[in-house]
Scaffold this motif. Structure first.
Motif, PDB file in Angstrom:
ATOM      1  N   ASP A 123     -13.473  -3.192  -3.328  1.00 34.36           N
ATOM      2  CA  ASP A 123     -12.627  -2.008  -3.264  1.00 34.36           C
ATOM      3  C   ASP A 123     -12.756  -1.194  -4.558  1.00 34.36           C
ATOM      4  OD1 ASP A 123     -11.051  -1.822  -0.901  1.00 34.36           O
ATOM      5  OD2 ASP A 123      -9.288  -1.443  -2.148  1.00 34.36           O
ATOM      6  N   ASP A 127      -5.269   0.280  -7.988  1.00 35.27           N
ATOM      7  CA  ASP A 127      -3.971  -0.392  -7.804  1.00 35.27           C
ATOM      8  C   ASP A 127      -3.898  -1.853  -8.255  1.00 35.27           C
ATOM      9  OD1 ASP A 127      -5.622  -0.438  -5.490  1.00 35.27           O
ATOM     10  OD2 ASP A 127      -3.991  -1.226  -4.298  1.00 35.27           O
ATOM     11  N   ASP A 135      -2.960   3.855  -6.791  1.00 36.36           N
ATOM     12  CA  ASP A 135      -4.418   3.800  -6.713  1.00 36.36           C
ATOM     13  C   ASP A 135      -5.079   4.692  -7.757  1.00 36.36           C
ATOM     14  OD1 ASP A 135      -3.647   2.388  -4.525  1.00 36.36           O
ATOM     15  OD2 ASP A 135      -4.978   3.378  -3.108  1.00 36.36           O
ATOM     16  N   SER A 170     -11.047   3.163  -1.781  1.00 40.30           N
ATOM     17  CA  SER A 170      -9.873   3.091  -0.907  1.00 40.30           C
ATOM     18  C   SER A 170      -8.716   3.895  -1.488  1.00 40.30           C
ATOM     19  CB  SER A 170      -9.432   1.635  -0.728  1.00 40.30           C
ATOM     20  OG  SER A 170      -8.867   1.146  -1.915  1.00 40.30           O
ATOM     21  N   LYS A 200      -7.506   7.060   5.615  1.00 38.18           N
ATOM     22  CA  LYS A 200      -6.550   6.024   5.227  1.00 38.18           C
ATOM     23  C   LYS A 200      -5.151   6.628   5.233  1.00 38.18           C
ATOM     24  CE  LYS A 200      -5.395   2.716   1.654  1.00 38.18           C
ATOM     25  NZ  LYS A 200      -5.866   1.991   0.482  1.00 38.18           N
ATOM     26  N   TYR A 206       0.783  -1.945   5.054  1.00 38.63           N
ATOM     27  CA  TYR A 206       0.084  -2.550   3.904  1.00 38.63           C
ATOM     28  C   TYR A 206       0.990  -3.480   3.087  1.00 38.63           C
ATOM     29  CZ  TYR A 206      -2.842   1.653   4.716  1.00 38.63           C
ATOM     30  OH  TYR A 206      -3.593   2.645   5.279  1.00 38.63           O
ATOM     31  N   PHE A 209      -0.273  -7.008   1.946  1.00 40.70           N
ATOM     32  CA  PHE A 209      -1.401  -6.885   1.009  1.00 40.70           C
ATOM     33  C   PHE A 209      -0.896  -6.603  -0.403  1.00 40.70           C
ATOM     34  CE2 PHE A 209      -4.262  -4.224  -1.458  1.00 40.70           C
ATOM     35  CZ  PHE A 209      -5.518  -4.784  -1.279  1.00 40.70           C
ATOM     36  N   ARG A 210       0.078  -5.704  -0.500  1.00 39.05           N
ATOM     37  CA  ARG A 210       0.575  -5.355  -1.840  1.00 39.05           C
ATOM     38  C   ARG A 210       1.225  -6.571  -2.496  1.00 39.05           C
ATOM     39  NH1 ARG A 210       2.776   0.751  -0.340  1.00 39.05           N
ATOM     40  NH2 ARG A 210       0.717   1.531   0.253  1.00 39.05           N
ATOM     41  N   LYS A 223       2.736   6.389  -1.565  1.00 42.50           N
ATOM     42  CA  LYS A 223       1.366   6.896  -1.755  1.00 42.50           C
ATOM     43  C   LYS A 223       1.106   8.138  -0.900  1.00 42.50           C
ATOM     44  CE  LYS A 223      -0.454   2.376  -3.172  1.00 42.50           C
ATOM     45  NZ  LYS A 223      -1.599   1.441  -3.112  1.00 42.50           N
ATOM     46  N   GLN A 227      -2.505   9.393   0.488  1.00 40.09           N
ATOM     47  CA  GLN A 227      -2.852   8.847   1.804  1.00 40.09           C
ATOM     48  C   GLN A 227      -2.319   9.783   2.905  1.00 40.09           C
ATOM     49  OE1 GLN A 227      -1.308   4.820   1.608  1.00 40.09           O
ATOM     50  NE2 GLN A 227      -2.904   4.180   0.178  1.00 40.09           N
ATOM     51  N   LYS A 254      -8.043   3.266   8.730  1.00 40.24           N
ATOM     52  CA  LYS A 254      -7.127   2.220   8.283  1.00 40.24           C
ATOM     53  C   LYS A 254      -5.697   2.737   8.317  1.00 40.24           C
ATOM     54  CE  LYS A 254      -6.093  -0.296   4.155  1.00 40.24           C
ATOM     55  NZ  LYS A 254      -6.232  -0.358   2.744  1.00 40.24           N
ATOM     56  N   VAL A 279      -5.159  -4.314   9.174  1.00 41.21           N
ATOM     57  CA  VAL A 279      -4.581  -4.566   7.847  1.00 41.21           C
ATOM     58  C   VAL A 279      -3.577  -5.715   7.832  1.00 41.21           C
ATOM     59  CG1 VAL A 279      -4.991  -2.206   7.068  1.00 41.21           C
ATOM     60  CG2 VAL A 279      -2.774  -2.816   8.091  1.00 41.21           C
ATOM     61  N   SER A 280      -3.115  -5.996   6.636  1.00 40.36           N
ATOM     62  CA  SER A 280      -2.253  -7.158   6.403  1.00 40.36           C
ATOM     63  C   SER A 280      -1.020  -7.180   7.302  1.00 40.36           C
ATOM     64  CB  SER A 280      -1.837  -7.182   4.935  1.00 40.36           C
ATOM     65  OG  SER A 280      -1.206  -5.969   4.566  1.00 40.36           O
ATOM     66  N   TYR A 319      -8.374 -10.169   8.681  1.00 43.72           N
ATOM     67  CA  TYR A 319      -7.994 -11.484   8.142  1.00 43.72           C
ATOM     68  C   TYR A 319      -8.163 -12.578   9.190  1.00 43.72           C
ATOM     69  CZ  TYR A 319      -6.123  -8.421   4.580  1.00 43.72           C
ATOM     70  OH  TYR A 319      -6.010  -7.457   3.615  1.00 43.72           O
TER      71      TYR A 319
HETATM   72  C1  PBG Z   1      -5.625  -0.482  -2.169  1.00 43.30           C
HETATM   73  C2  PBG Z   1      -5.783  -1.074  -0.850  1.00 43.30           C
HETATM   74  C3  PBG Z   1      -4.772  -1.318   0.071  1.00 43.30           C
HETATM   75  C4  PBG Z   1      -5.356  -2.000   1.121  1.00 43.30           C
HETATM   76  C5  PBG Z   1      -6.725  -2.136   0.866  1.00 43.30           C
HETATM   77  N1  PBG Z   1      -6.982  -1.534  -0.367  1.00 43.30           N
HETATM   78  C6  PBG Z   1      -3.301  -1.078  -0.013  1.00 43.30           C
HETATM   79  C7  PBG Z   1      -2.771   0.240  -0.279  1.00 43.30           C
HETATM   80  O1  PBG Z   1      -3.419   1.278  -0.138  1.00 43.30           O
HETATM   81  O2  PBG Z   1      -1.598   0.265  -0.679  1.00 43.30           O
HETATM   82  C8  PBG Z   1      -4.596  -2.510   2.310  1.00 43.30           C
HETATM   83  C9  PBG Z   1      -5.145  -3.684   3.008  1.00 43.30           C
HETATM   84  C10 PBG Z   1      -4.186  -4.395   3.875  1.00 43.30           C
HETATM   85  O3  PBG Z   1      -3.018  -4.029   4.032  1.00 43.30           O
HETATM   86  O4  PBG Z   1      -4.616  -5.414   4.425  1.00 43.30           O
HETATM   87  N2  PBG Z   1      -6.204   0.672  -2.478  1.00 43.30           N
END
Ligand code: PBG
Length: 333
Positions: A123, A127, A135, A170, A200, A206, A209-210, A223, A227, A254, A279-280, A319
């Protein structure tokens, strides 16, 4: 309107047994469609749980190699690495992002040494290294586009130098694909691929992930100034078009499942290598229901990923990659 043509047409003739169904199947999911995201962390002999992502772990560098060896034995070709950066290495200037010895760069060199054919994606975004959780670089509470580009350029060059095959910007800054592409060309990285996180969205999905990269508690605000608003299709298409023109080799949408309409539109408009990130939050949702026995594990995983292919994806970051690879046989059934 199409009128019924019964009995000339009986849709069920084509569904009567599995042989016929495989014969007319329009979409096939295979192991080579999968990119497996992996979280890495400092330390030794660690495989650490991520509470909101059951079944996903953070690996220290020594446990990463055997894990990836296992993934390769399952038939997975590509991984994407994300770091949990210790807070003492985070700063508002994000220098750790372009430290050639940061976690993901060491991990990349180590993986490429052990598995030369493995495709490693990193990536490009600040962040994981930013004490502000954003980011991009913050000035007076605002994310500053053009100074962030300079930081991303440094980060990208160091990642390419570490041997990453694919860079995944990203961050959603304007002009980042162009900046990175020119820098790669000028520095001799002519074969480094860019998979742009082109469309995105500013998504609630997300969250886990965070937590996994330790950015959750640091992030001030949201964001939404970089975004895309989840309500917008035309804007997403413009972003994708720009990134293709600026030099992306592949584009990504995404999140994934709630955005299949965007994927489909992108694929039909541009006929370009198109990926999605399941995503997560999507993972957490499905895994939670699977663990509660509310959904059947194998069927749910394969159906959710097959739908990405049907929508127009060439591949999927998910995942569920290890589970899916174990479920799929090589005939793509
Ligand atoms: C960070 C980034 C994020 C993800 C991938 N790269 C999170 C965000 O933009 O806050 C999310 C991936 C996920 O949720 O699985 N630039």
């Amino acid at each position: 309107m199409m009128l019924s043509n019964f009995p000339n047409r009986r849709g069920r003739r084509l569904r009567q047994n599995s042989g016929i169904r495989y014969l007319i199947r329009e979409t096939r999911l295979s192991k080579s469609d999968l990119i497996c995201p992996i979280f890495v962390r400092e330390g030794e002999n660690i495989i650490e749980k991520i509470p909101s992502m059951p079944g996903v772990y953070r690996y220290s560098l020594d446990t990463l190699v055997p894990y990836v060896e296992k993934l390769i034995s399952y038939g997975i070709l590509a991984v994407a690495l994300f770091p949990l950066t210790p807070s003492k290495k985070k700063s508002s200037t994000c220098e750790e992002a372009w430290n050639p010895e940061n976690l993901v760069n060491i991990a990349t060199r180590q993986l490429k040494k052990n598995f030369p054919d493995l495709i490693v994606m990193l990536d490009v975004a600040l962040d994981p290294y930013n004490s502000d959780g954003h980011d991009g670089l913050l000035l007076g509470g605002k994310v500053i586009n053009d100074s962030t580009l300079l930081a991303l350029e440094k980060q990208a060059l160091v990642q390419a130098g570490a041997g990453a095959d694919i860079l995944g910007p990203s961050d959603m800054m304007d002009g980042r694909i162009k900046t990175i592409r020119i820098a790669l060309e000028e520095n001799g990285f002519k074969d480094t691929l860019i998979m742009s996180y082109a469309a995105k969205f500013a998504s609630a999905f997300y969250g886990p992930f965070r937590e996994a990269v330790g950015a959750q508690d640091l992030l001030k605000g949201d964001k939404k100034t970089y975004q895309i608003d989840p309500s917008n299709m035309e804007e997403a298409i413009r972003e994708v078009e720009e990134d293709i023109n600026e030099g992306a080799d592949m584009v990504m949408v995404k999140p994934g499942m709630p955005y299949l309409d965007i994927i489909s539109e992108v694929k039909r408009k541009f006929n370009f290598p198109t990926f999605a990130y399941q995503v997560s939050g999507e993972y957490a949702m499905l895994r939670g229901a699977i663990e509660s026995n509310w959904l059947d594990k194998n069927k749910t995983i394969i159906e959710s990923l097959t739908c990405f292919k049907r929508a127009g994806c060439d591949g999927i970051l998910t995942y569920f990659a290890p589970d899916a690879a174990l479920i799929l046989d090589d005939s793509g059934r």
